[in-house]
Each structure stands twice: as structure tokens, then as C-alpha cells.
Design a protein around this motif. Structure first.
Motif, PDB file in Angstrom:
ATOM      1  N   THR A   1     -35.873  36.150  13.861  1.00  0.00           N
ATOM      2  CA  THR A   1     -34.783  36.855  14.409  1.00  0.00           C
ATOM      3  C   THR A   1     -33.688  35.896  15.127  1.00  0.00           C
ATOM      4  O   THR A   1     -34.082  34.832  15.434  1.00  0.00           O
ATOM      5  CB  THR A   1     -35.669  37.867  15.350  1.00  0.00           C
ATOM      6  N   GLY A   2     -32.615  36.654  15.529  1.00  0.00           N
ATOM      7  CA  GLY A   2     -31.679  36.244  16.360  1.00  0.00           C
ATOM      8  C   GLY A   2     -31.718  36.551  17.611  1.00  0.00           C
ATOM      9  O   GLY A   2     -30.968  35.855  18.469  1.00  0.00           O
TER      10      GLY A   2
ATOM     11  N   TYR B   1     -42.935  33.096  15.909  1.00  0.00           N
ATOM     12  CA  TYR B   1     -41.647  33.702  16.294  1.00  0.00           C
ATOM     13  C   TYR B   1     -40.710  32.588  16.057  1.00  0.00           C
ATOM     14  O   TYR B   1     -40.521  31.365  16.665  1.00  0.00           O
ATOM     15  CB  TYR B   1     -41.648  34.141  17.745  1.00  0.00           C
TER      16      TYR B   1
ATOM     17  N   LEU C   1     -36.305  31.406  15.491  1.00  0.00           N
ATOM     18  CA  LEU C   1     -35.097  31.873  15.815  1.00  0.00           C
ATOM     19  C   LEU C   1     -34.030  31.662  14.672  1.00  0.00           C
ATOM     20  O   LEU C   1     -34.130  30.514  13.841  1.00  0.00           O
ATOM     21  CB  LEU C   1     -34.567  31.337  16.977  1.00  0.00           C
ATOM     22  N   LYS C   2     -33.137  32.494  14.354  1.00  0.00           N
ATOM     23  CA  LYS C   2     -31.988  32.297  13.557  1.00  0.00           C
ATOM     24  C   LYS C   2     -30.953  31.487  14.381  1.00  0.00           C
ATOM     25  O   LYS C   2     -30.665  31.719  15.557  1.00  0.00           O
ATOM     26  CB  LYS C   2     -31.585  33.516  12.938  1.00  0.00           C
TER      27      LYS C   2
ATOM     28  N   ASN D   1     -32.830  35.787  21.048  1.00  0.00           N
ATOM     29  CA  ASN D   1     -33.474  34.427  21.765  1.00  0.00           C
ATOM     30  C   ASN D   1     -33.612  34.944  23.251  1.00  0.00           C
ATOM     31  O   ASN D   1     -33.215  34.822  24.156  1.00  0.00           O
ATOM     32  CB  ASN D   1     -32.345  33.486  21.847  1.00  0.00           C
TER      33      ASN D   1
ATOM     34  N   ALA E   1     -40.062  37.251  22.767  1.00  0.00           N
ATOM     35  CA  ALA E   1     -40.983  36.617  22.072  1.00  0.00           C
ATOM     36  C   ALA E   1     -42.537  36.616  22.469  1.00  0.00           C
ATOM     37  O   ALA E   1     -43.509  36.678  21.644  1.00  0.00           O
ATOM     38  CB  ALA E   1     -40.531  35.132  22.027  1.00  0.00           C
TER      39      ALA E   1
END
Length: 473
Positions: free
Chosen positions: A89-90, A108, A110-111, A92, A97
Motif C-alpha cells: 500500500t501507499g 506490510y 510500502l508503494k 505510510n 501498519a
């Protein structure tokens, strides 16, 4: 070139509402050997997919229309608690998380996603899934006496309970991709076990075996990974290695304990990355061959002494099979002897010979340092020398005495001049009763508690031995 088999066995489910993200994930995974995937752009379809299709792991976006990733994660955690979910996912945010991990997410990420960050997480998840399956199979086999697929082990002659437990363990781990370390003394049948693991795995590729003892770094690399044209003097054409030949199957490396350190480094990289470079090539190749290794060395002691790389040792021993020596399964001696005598008789075009009742106790008193392989050689040698219908005990006495004097031979049977009595070395003589009890106990030990065999060793009838046993305190 044939298409590689699907990996993993069940697909990886990719869930994201952005089609280009799904496509990039799919391409990246396939380029690293994970070619069994399902793309899902519509989050409302996830529940139906999971209902009708077994899935290995899920890569899940959080922010999607209709059904959010949070809701999907909660539903999967409740209905499929063993199914790893990797959040990609993006978002942040530490709180998000933490919440996802508390809900049961495996990881988890991040994008924008770097494949070098995502791929290790996927591989760990796949390993965890496989280990859970193996643990489940081991638990179910705990209450079983015999292996579920005895036909796979038909070439391993045994009725020993330790060997049967070993067979059940092989069945539990056979379908995985992790390396298998097979240890045991020379001649116990380590390659037979490796072949059984491959046959049980259901892998469509070939079983390829190679002895790596004594191979220097270049020959090892060339044998396993092949070479490109011009890689060295005389390399007038490119050649594939055994890793490529074992694609979709199993690669068995015998005598792994004798591998040089530079070759250990190459093997470790292949095991961790599933990638390799042929000699003289800068083009990376990938392989899904499962690696099975065997050694008669104690690798644990070798790595503690710095003779074997610690990281490779722990990578190899994910699954360890210790094959017992013949001296620890002497109850198999009659069946093994019958089998080898039949083999030898067929090869020499003779009738299968009989053997005297004293032969099994005689063999039971010998340690067989060469294990099953030594017994086979002994049986073939005996049949080649045999002239009558019954094998001669004298032949075995001579052969075993030449190799290593068997415990069951009395000193008076040795060749040469007058021998000192065994009692001459005792400082204090035992009483007759003590000597009687000690000899009976030793005869029973050497005959694996077979009273008939013990009686033969003591030179008395089974009935006389039985009476003496009844008089024991």
C-alpha cells in the motif's frame, strides 16, 4: 524448451484496483520464477475467489473502492487463518501498519514497491505455508505405523521401526521446495532415500544426481551451471549444466561435506536466490530444481570447526534425515541377506542357496562398517564361491575376520599358534555364576535378544538357555 511447471502449486492472489500495478507485480514475480498468479482488480470478487480456489498467499492493497483492504484482511484472518496476507500500500502511517499486523497481516510493504523488498517477503510467506503443511502431515503421521506410500520405498529392504518413521518423515516433507540434508555413514543408502523423496514429491522434472567430492571451483560451477561458448580454452560451444537438466525436478548432490569453500558460496547463492550464471556468461538464469544433499561427515561439527560455511549449513538443514547404520537395525539382516542372495543367484545363474542357522547370529555379531553395501558385497562374494546347496559358514568367518574380527568369533577360532585364554587378562576371576550370567547377557545382546541365536553363540540348545534364563535372579 518446455514451459516451467507452475509455482507455487496454488496461485498467488494479487488484489489491487489499479491494472498497471497488477501487471507490474505479475511481471516482476514471473521474472523471479513465481509464475502461478491470479490478478484481481475488483475487490468484491476476492471472497468468491477464495471460496472456490485454493490460494497460497495474497498481495493486498488497502485503499480500494467497494471493499477495502482492511475488510478483506479481517475476513481472511477469520476464515483462512493460515493464509499469509502481505499488505502492499501507499499508506505510510505507523498506526495503520500496526493495526494491519495486529489483524494478522504477514508483512506490510510500502508503494512504490521495489521487487528486492517484496520478493524476500513473498518467499518467507511461501516457506511458512509449506512448513505448516509439513507440520500438519507430520502430526497426522505420528499415529501411523507404516508409510502411506510403501511402494515408493519398496527398493529399501527393511521392517525396522526407525526406518519406517524415517519414511513417514520423507512423506511429510516431500512436496516442499526447501533443501533436504541426508546424513549417515557410507553404505547406508542415502541416495535411495533421496530418490524416494523425489518420487514422493510428484515433481514432473528429472532426478539428477552428481557426486561433488573432489570437484574444484571451476569444474563444480561448470557441472552444475554449465558454460557459455568461449568461457575457457576448449569451450567451443555453450553447454547447459545439471541445474537446468533438473528443472522442475530434483538435483541430488552427494558428498556435500567435501565441497570446497568457493563452491559452497556458489551453492548458497543458488539456494537463496534460485539464480545462477553459467561460466563466462553475464546473463542470469533461474531454476526451480529442488536440492537434495548427502554426506557421511558430521556437518554440524565441520561448521563449528570452520570447515563448512555456517550459513550454508543452516540453509541445508531445513530438513534433516539421519539414516541409521546397519548395526542399529540388525533385525533387518535376515531380509537383507535373503534379498541379496536372490540377486546374486540370478546374476550368477544359480539356485538361491540356503544358509545354516548359525549365519544370522554370526552376522549379528559383526559391526558392518560398510553397512548395507558391505553386506551386499559379502552376499555376492559368497554366492560366487558357493558350490553346494548351502552356503559355508567358514567362508563368512574368513571374510569377516579379514575385514575386522567379528565379536561373535571366539578367540580359539583364530588362526596361528597357541592363543592366551581371554581369562588370562583378568585381575580377578568371576564366579561361575557371574560368568554364566555375563555370557548369557552378551549373547542376547549380540543376537538382538533372539534366544535361538544366543543359544547358538553359546553352544547350547535353546531349551537349555531358556532354563538358565528362568533361574536368573
Amino acid at each position: 524448451m518446455k514451459a516451467p511447471p507452475p509455482y507455487p502449486l496454488h496461485p498467488v492472489l494479487l488484489v489491487d484496483d489499479e491494472p498497471h500495478t497488477l501487471a507490474s507485480f505479475d511481471i516482476a514475480l514471473r521474472s523471479h520464477g513465481i509464475n502461478n498468479t491470479i490478478r484481481c482488480q475488483e475487490s468484491r470478487e476476492v471472497a468468491a475467489i477464495l471460496e472456490h480456489q485454493p490460494v497460497e498467499i495474497i498481495l493486498l492493497d488497502l485503499m480500494m473502492p467497494h471493499v477495502s483492504g482492511h475488510d478483506i484482511l479481517k475476513d481472511v484472518s477469520q476464515r483462512f487463518p493460515d493464509l499469509p496476507v502481505i499488505i502492499v500500500t501507499g499508506v505510510n502511517e505507523v498506526e495503520t501498519a500496526v493495526h494491519c499486523m495486529q489483524q494478522g497481516a504477514f508483512d506490510y510493504v510500502l508503494k512504490p514497491v521495489e521487487i528486492e523488498r517484496l520478493l524476500p517477503s513473498i518467499r518467507r510467506a511461501l516457506e511458512v505455508r509449506q512448513l505448516r503443511r509439513e507440520n500438519s502431515r507430520l502430526a497426522s503421521s505420528f499415529f501411523q505405523k507404516d508409510p502411506a506410500h510403501p511402494e515408493v520405498f519398496s527398493k529399501i529392504i527393511t521392517g525396522n521401526e526407525t526406518m519406517k518413521a524415517l519414511f513417514r518423515y520423507c512423506e511429510a516433507i516431500a512436496e516442499g521446495r526447501q533443501p533436504v540434508l541426508i546424513t549417515g555413514e557410507t553404505g547406508v543408502g542415502k541416495e535411495s532415500i533421496a530418490r524416494a523423496v523425489h518420487d514422493l514429491s510428484g515433481r514432473p522434472g528429472e532426478y539428477v544426481a552428481v557426486n561433488v567430492a573432489g570437484l574444484d571451483e571451476q569444474i563444480f560451477a561448470d557441472t552444475l551451471f554449465g558454460h557459455a561458448r568461449g568461457a575457457f580454452t576448449g569451450a567451443d560451444r555453450s553447454r547447459s549444466g545439471l541445474v537446468e537438466k533438473a528443472a522442475g525436478g530434483s538435483l541430488f548432490l552427494d558428498e556435500i561435506g567435501d565441497l570446497s569453500e568457493p563452491s559452497q558460496v556458489k551453492l548458497l547463492r543458488f539456494l537463496e536466490e534460485r539464480e545462477y550464471y553459467p561460466l563466462g556468461s553475464d546473463q542470469v538464469h533461474r531454476s526451480d530444481a529442488r536440492v537434495l544433499v548427502a554426506t557421511h561427515h558430521d556437518l554440524e561439527q565441520q561448521h563449528k570447526k570452520g570447515l563448512f560455511r555456517t550459513d550454508l549449513f543452516y540453509r541445508l538443514r531445513t530438513h534433516r534425515i539421519q539414516v541409521p547404520p546397519l548395526r542399529e537395525r540388525k533385525d533387518d539382516l535376515p531380509a537383507l541377506l535373503d534379498f541379496f542372495l536372490a540377486q546374486a543367484a540370478a546374476e550368477f545363474k544359480k539356485q538361491i542357496p540356503r544358509y545354516p542357522d548359525t549365519l544370522i547370529p554370526l552376522l549379528a555379531g559383526y559391526d558392518f562398517p560398510g553397512n548395507v553395501r558391505e553386506l551386499r558385497a559379502l552376499a555376492f562374494d559368497a554366492v560366487s564361491h558357493q558350490r553346494g546347496a548351502t552356503l559355508s559358514t567358514a567362508f563368512f568367518l574368513k571374510e569377516l575376520g579379514t575385514a575386522s574380527p567379528p565379536e561373535s568369533i571366539h578367540p580359539s577360532q583364530t588362526m596361528g599358534g597357541p592363543q592366551k585364554s581371554w581369562a588370562a587378562g583378568l585381575d580377578t576371576l568371576p564366579t561361575l555364576k557371574e560368568a554364566d550370567q555375563t555370557l548369557i547377557a552378551e549373547a542376547l545382546r549380540r543376537s538382538s535378544n533372539n534366544q535361538r541365536g544366543a543359544a547358538l553363540l553359546l553352544g547350547i540348545t535353546p531349551q537349555a538357555l531358556n532354563q538358565r534364563l528362568k533361574r536368573r535372579p
